[in-house]
Scaffold this motif. Structure first.
Motif, mmCIF file in Angstrom:
data_model
loop_
_atom_site.group_PDB
_atom_site.id
_atom_site.type_symbol
_atom_site.label_atom_id
_atom_site.label_comp_id
_atom_site.label_asym_id
_atom_site.label_seq_id
_atom_site.Cartn_x
_atom_site.Cartn_y
_atom_site.Cartn_z
ATOM 1 N N HIS A 80 57.232 35.707 9.684
ATOM 2 C CA HIS A 80 56.998 35.252 10.987
ATOM 3 C C HIS A 80 56.767 33.511 11.155
ATOM 4 O O HIS A 80 56.694 33.168 12.266
ATOM 5 C CB HIS A 80 55.653 35.622 11.537
ATOM 6 N N ALA A 139 60.553 34.548 18.513
ATOM 7 C CA ALA A 139 59.832 35.733 18.805
ATOM 8 C C ALA A 139 60.021 36.475 20.065
ATOM 9 O O ALA A 139 59.930 37.562 20.065
ATOM 10 C CB ALA A 139 58.185 35.182 18.728
ATOM 11 N N TYR A 181 63.777 41.386 13.657
ATOM 12 C CA TYR A 181 63.288 39.924 13.598
ATOM 13 C C TYR A 181 64.760 38.948 14.139
ATOM 14 O O TYR A 181 65.770 39.616 13.893
ATOM 15 C CB TYR A 181 62.964 39.374 12.217
#
Length: 226
Positions: A127, A220, A58
């Motif tokens: 997320h 992302a 991430y």
């Protein structure tokens, strides 16, 4: 008195037995090199993918706080032994040196243990468009764990994940991550530091020595999720 001392100690160790390890790395893009850093970092993620890496990575930028402008990458959900079996460590280092290090200064790496029994959310929170990171400095980890157990029972406005710093910095830190899709929802967590302090007062504790709040923006395109 011996029983009162033993019970918190046992309580905290029971939590730690259930932990999962996350590793974080912090980068500072060099002046005027942010775009080049991002291009190189994307190439490095391609290296991980083409080398069969099954870990998820991430990426976030700090958009508030003392680490404003720095890039944080992280991988979650590992056993300690996983770090003995990383994909091609020599090749990983070489590709990092080629594609990332010319454009950013590596600041530090640290590991933290996920405390599932103190958390109210799951990994989908990672997320989120924005993460609020609250770092609690505590003088007693057992008391800090009891404090957050009480917070979990009483605070219903937001979901959060709790980590305990285990390596790479002061180990008297508890880290809360809260995820939000926009700043309107982010505002629901405005009073969380005060709620933590109220809980501390209710429990007649004096373990928190400092609270730091920072905000991270998820990228992302600078992440690799498997």
């Amino acid at each position: 008195m011996k029983v009162l001392f033993f019970l918190p100690f046992f309580f905290c160790n029971t939590l730690l037995a259930q932990q999962h390890i996350a590793q974080f790395a912090l980068w500072q893009p060099k002046n005027g090199q942010t775009a080049a850093f991002e291009t190189g970092y994307k190439k490095h993620l391609v290296w991980h993918q083409s080398n069969g890496d099954t870990w998820s990575w991430y990426g976030w930028y700090f958009i508030s706080g003392p680490r404003y402008g720095q890039f944080l990458d992280a991988t979650f959900g590992h056993a300690w032994r996983d770090f003995d079996h990383r994909v091609n460590p020599a090749g990983d280092g070489a590709d990092n040196q080629l594609n990332v290090e010319p454009y950013a200064d590596f600041k530090l790496a640290y590991k933290a243990a996920f405390l599932s029994t103190l958390s109210t959310g799951d990994s989908t929170l990672l997320h989120s468009k924005f993460l609020r990171m609250l770092t609690l400095q505590v003088s007693d980890m057992n008391e800090g764990a009891k404090l957050l157990a009480g917070l979990k029972r009483s605070y219903q406005d937001c979901r959060f994940l709790v980590y305990r710093l285990t390596d790479g910095g002061p180990v008297n830190q508890l880290i809360l991550l809260l995820g939000f899709s926009n700043f309107e929802l982010y505002g629901l967590s405005e009073s969380l530091p005060e709620e933590i302090q109220r809980m501390e007062s209710t429990l007649k504790q004096h373990t928190i020595t400092g609270i730091t709040s920072e905000t991270l923006a998820y990228r992302a395109d600078l992440s690799l999720l498997n």
